[in-house]
Design a protein around this motif. Structure first.
Motif, short mmCIF file in Angstrom:
data_model
loop_
_atom_site.label_atom_id
_atom_site.label_comp_id
_atom_site.label_asym_id
_atom_site.label_seq_id
_atom_site.Cartn_x
_atom_site.Cartn_y
_atom_site.Cartn_z
N THR A 51 0.83 -1.20 0.00
CA THR A 51 0.00 0.00 0.00
C THR A 51 0.86 1.25 0.00
OG1 THR A 51 -1.71 -1.21 1.19
CG2 THR A 51 -1.87 1.17 1.19
N LEU A 52 1.94 1.23 0.77
CA LEU A 52 2.86 2.36 0.80
C LEU A 52 3.50 2.58 -0.58
CD1 LEU A 52 4.32 4.53 2.49
CD2 LEU A 52 6.07 2.81 2.93
N PHE A 53 3.92 1.51 -1.23
CA PHE A 53 4.51 1.63 -2.56
C PHE A 53 3.52 2.22 -3.57
CE2 PHE A 53 7.68 -2.00 -1.69
CZ PHE A 53 8.62 -1.09 -1.23
N THR A 55 0.87 4.15 -2.95
CA THR A 55 0.58 5.56 -2.67
C THR A 55 1.77 6.44 -3.02
OG1 THR A 55 1.18 5.27 -0.34
CG2 THR A 55 -1.14 5.10 -0.90
N LEU A 56 2.98 5.96 -2.78
CA LEU A 56 4.15 6.76 -3.13
C LEU A 56 4.34 6.86 -4.65
CD1 LEU A 56 6.79 5.67 -0.48
CD2 LEU A 56 5.56 7.83 -0.61
N SER A 57 4.02 5.79 -5.36
CA SER A 57 4.21 5.81 -6.81
C SER A 57 3.23 6.75 -7.50
CB SER A 57 4.10 4.41 -7.39
OG SER A 57 2.78 3.94 -7.27
N GLY A 59 2.24 9.54 -6.06
CA GLY A 59 2.49 10.88 -5.53
C GLY A 59 1.58 11.29 -4.41
N SER A 60 1.03 10.35 -3.70
CA SER A 60 0.11 10.69 -2.62
C SER A 60 0.48 9.90 -1.38
CB SER A 60 -1.32 10.34 -3.03
OG SER A 60 -2.20 10.46 -1.94
N MET A 61 0.22 10.47 -0.24
CA MET A 61 0.41 9.74 1.01
C MET A 61 -0.94 9.41 1.64
SD MET A 61 3.47 8.96 1.53
CE MET A 61 3.41 8.44 3.23
N ASN A 62 -1.99 9.47 0.86
CA ASN A 62 -3.33 9.19 1.35
C ASN A 62 -3.55 7.67 1.36
OD1 ASN A 62 -6.01 9.05 1.96
ND2 ASN A 62 -6.73 10.10 0.12
N SER A 65 -6.62 6.33 -0.81
CA SER A 65 -6.76 6.62 -2.24
C SER A 65 -7.28 5.39 -2.96
CB SER A 65 -5.40 7.03 -2.82
OG SER A 65 -4.52 5.94 -2.83
N ALA A 68 -4.64 2.67 -3.34
CA ALA A 68 -4.32 1.96 -2.10
C ALA A 68 -5.46 1.05 -1.68
CB ALA A 68 -4.01 2.96 -0.99
#
Length: 75
Positions: A51-53, A55-57, A59-62, A65, A68
């Motif tokens: 999920t972190l990968f 959201t980072l790919s 451009g969001s830290m939500n 989203s 995610a």
């Protein structure tokens, strides 16, 4: 819907399976006494890392989203 399930399943399998196997291998080799506590933590990491990968790919830290949420649905 079928395409999302198919491609999402493939992506989850390619990301989560190696992470899960790596985490369980590490727990088995390094931490003999507290395996019962570390296995649930390892499952949380299998959920969190892809999920972190995602959201980072994008451009969001939500963590909520749509990208995610695909991985949330598999966990």
């Amino acid at each position: 819907m079928k395409a999302v399930l198919l491609w999402g399943g493939i992506a989850f399998f390619l990301l989560a399976t190696p992470i899960y196997l790596g985490i369980t291998y590490f727990i088995d080799k390094k931490c003999k006494k507290i395996k019962g506590l570390l296995y649930p933590a390892g499952c949380i990491l299998v959920f969190f890392i892809p999920t972190l990968f995602v959201t980072l790919s994008f451009g969001s830290m939500n963590p909520f989203s749509p990208e995610a949420m695909l991985f949330h649905s598999f966990s």
